[in-house]
Enzyme design. Structure first.
Site, short mmCIF file in Angstrom:
data_model
loop_
_atom_site.label_atom_id
_atom_site.label_comp_id
_atom_site.label_asym_id
_atom_site.label_seq_id
_atom_site.Cartn_x
_atom_site.Cartn_y
_atom_site.Cartn_z
N HIS A 101 68.96 -5.54 65.48
CA HIS A 101 68.71 -6.90 64.98
C HIS A 101 68.08 -6.85 63.58
O HIS A 101 66.98 -7.35 63.35
CB HIS A 101 67.82 -7.67 65.94
CG HIS A 101 67.98 -9.16 65.84
ND1 HIS A 101 67.88 -9.99 66.92
CD2 HIS A 101 68.25 -9.97 64.78
CE1 HIS A 101 68.05 -11.26 66.54
NE2 HIS A 101 68.29 -11.26 65.23
N GLY B 192 69.31 -9.38 58.72
CA GLY B 192 68.56 -10.10 57.70
C GLY B 192 67.53 -11.02 58.35
O GLY B 192 67.62 -11.32 59.54
N ASP C 95 74.67 -6.29 66.01
CA ASP C 95 73.29 -6.38 65.51
C ASP C 95 72.40 -7.11 66.49
O ASP C 95 71.18 -7.06 66.39
CB ASP C 95 73.30 -7.11 64.16
CG ASP C 95 71.94 -7.11 63.49
OD1 ASP C 95 71.53 -6.03 63.02
OD2 ASP C 95 71.30 -8.17 63.43
N ARG D 27 74.07 -14.21 67.86
CA ARG D 27 73.22 -13.98 69.03
C ARG D 27 74.06 -13.30 70.10
O ARG D 27 75.25 -13.58 70.26
CB ARG D 27 72.64 -15.30 69.58
CG ARG D 27 71.54 -15.91 68.73
CD ARG D 27 70.31 -15.03 68.68
NE ARG D 27 69.18 -15.64 67.98
CZ ARG D 27 68.95 -15.53 66.69
NH1 ARG D 27 69.78 -14.85 65.93
NH2 ARG D 27 67.88 -16.10 66.15
N GLU E 278 67.10 -8.05 74.29
CA GLU E 278 66.54 -7.27 73.19
C GLU E 278 65.08 -6.93 73.47
O GLU E 278 64.33 -7.81 73.91
CB GLU E 278 66.66 -8.04 71.87
CG GLU E 278 68.10 -8.27 71.45
CD GLU E 278 68.24 -8.99 70.11
OE1 GLU E 278 67.20 -9.32 69.49
OE2 GLU E 278 69.38 -9.25 69.69
#
Length: 331
Positions: free
Chosen positions: A288, A291, A264, A241, A269
Site C-alpha cells: 500500500h 501514494g 498495492d 482498494r 492489510e
C-alpha cells in the site's frame, strides 16, 4: 483564529508538519496541538473542539459525528491531512454548516504517478531482471519485455486519481477506455477517452487499472467472471482498494500464469503471510505505497493551510469535499 491540530505526535506527524510548515501554520493564529502519541478519544475531541475555528485532522481521528461536534459552536472548517473523508465526516457536521477540505487532490496526483511506475516496472519486468543480474550475472539471451507506448489501457472508475492518470497515459500515446457510472460521452471526449463497459475493458485492454472507491456497491465488483475474461499477456493493476476485487478468484486466475498483476492494496492489510497472492506467478506485490510518497505529505499540509487562508479571506476553496462527494469516497 483558533486552530486545533488533532493529529497524534510521532514519525508520521513530523512528515506532515516539518518545522517550516509549523511556522506557517502558527503565523495564522493560536494553534492547539495534540501532544500525545495517540489520537484523541471521542470524549477528548469533543472537549477540545470547544472554541475552535479550524480543526486539522489525520488518519485515525474519531468521526466528527453529532456527539463529538455538539458543543463545537465556533467550528467553521475541517482540514483533513488524509485523502478520503468518508469515515471522518457526518451529516451532522455538514448540517452544522462546517466546510470540509482534504488532501485528496494532492494524494491523487501522487498515486497516478505510482500507477505509471507500477505499469512500467511490470511491463519491463524490472524486478525479475534485477534479480537475474544479481544472481546470474546477466540475462540469458532469451529475455522479453514490453513497454507502455501505444498500448490500450482500461480504467475502472474515473475519480481524482484517474483524472491525473489520463494525461500521463496520453504522453505514451495510449488508447484509453473508461468504465464509470458518472462519465458521460461528452465528458469522455473532452478527456480523450472512450466510455466502455466492464466487459469491454476486461476483454480488449492490454492494461487494466482499478480506480473505484470501496463502497458496498463496489464490493467484489471485479469478480471471477470478469477475471476470466482478461486476455493472455495482459496486466492488472490495483491501487484502489482490495475489496473491489474478489481476491480468492484473483489468486486462482493468476496461478494460471495467463496475465500479470501489480497489487498495492488487499482485502486484509497487512497482507496475511498465508495469502495465496504471496506465491502466485507474474505478480508484483507492494505494501500500500502507491501514494502519496512521503515527500508529498508536507505539500498536503501546506495546500490545506492555503485553503484555510482562502476561507477566511472569502475566496473559493480549492480542496473542498462536498457532502455528496464524501459519500462516494472509500470508507
Amino acid at each position: 483564529m483558533r486552530i486545533l491540530v488533532a493529529n497524534a505526535r510521532g514519525v508520521v506527524h513530523e512528515t506532515f508538519f516539518p518545522k517550516d510548515t509549523v511556522a506557517k501554520l502558527e503565523r495564522m493564529g493560536e494553534v492547539i496541538w495534540n501532544d500525545m502519541d495517540r489520537n484523541f478519544t471521542k470524549d477528548e475531541l469533543r472537549e477540545k473542539l470547544k472554541g475552535i475555528d479550524v480543526c486539522i485532522t489525520g488518519w485515525g481521528t474519531p468521526t466528527l459525528d453529532q456527539y463529538v461536534i455538539e458543543e463545537a459552536d465556533d467550528l467553521k472548517l475541517v482540514a483533513h491531512t488524509g485523502g478520503t473523508v468518508a469515515s471522518l465526516v457526518s451529516d451532522a457536521l455538514y448540517d452544522k454548516g462546517v466546510r470540509v477540505i482534504s488532501g485528496n487532490d494532492i494524494y491523487a496526483r501522487s498515486v497516478a504517478e505510482g500507477v505509471i511506475a507500477y505499469i512500467l516496472a511490470s511491463l519491463r519486468d524490472i524486478p525479475r531482471y534485477t534479480d537475474m543480474l544479481r544472481k546470474e550475472g546477466w540475462h540469458n539471451g532469451s529475455w522479453w519485455n514490453e513497454g507502455l507506448l501505444n498500448q490500450t489501457v482500461g480504467l475502472v472508475g474515473f475519480g481524482a486519481i484517474a483524472k491525473y492518470l489520463v494525461p500521463m497515459l496520453h504522453a505514451f500515446d495510449t488508447k484509453i477506455k473508461v468504465y464509470s457510472s458518472y462519465l458521460t460521452k461528452e465528458e469522455a471526449e473532452k478527456w480523450g477517452v472512450e466510455v466502455a463497459s466492464l466487459e469491454e475493458i476486461f476483454t480488449t485492454c492490454k492494461i487494466i487499472s482499478i480506480h473505484s472507491a470501496a463502497t458496498p456497491k463496489t464490493y467484489h465488483m471485479i469478480n471471477r467472471q470478469l477475471l476470466k475474461m482478461i486476455p493472455q499477456g495482459s496486466l492488472l493493476v490495483n491501487t484502489a482498494r482490495g475489496s473491489v476485487i474478489d481476491e480468492e478468484a484473483l489468486a486462482q486466475e493468476l496461478e494460471t500464469g495467463r496475465f500479470k498483476a501489480v497489487l498495492d492494496v488487499y482485502e486484509e492489510e497487512p497482507l496475511p503471510m498465508s495469502s495465496k497472492l504471496r506465491s502466485v506467478p507474474n505478480t508484483i506485490l507492494m505494501p500500500h505505497m502507491a501514494g502519496p510518497t512521503i515527500d508529498r505529505r508536507k505539500f498536503v499540509t501546506e495546500a490545506l493551510i492555503e485553503d484555510i487562508k482562502n476561507y477566511f479571506s472569502g475566496k473559493s476553496l480549492k480542496l473542498e469535499i462536498s457532502r455528496e462527494y464524501a459519500k462516494r469516497m472509500t470508507r
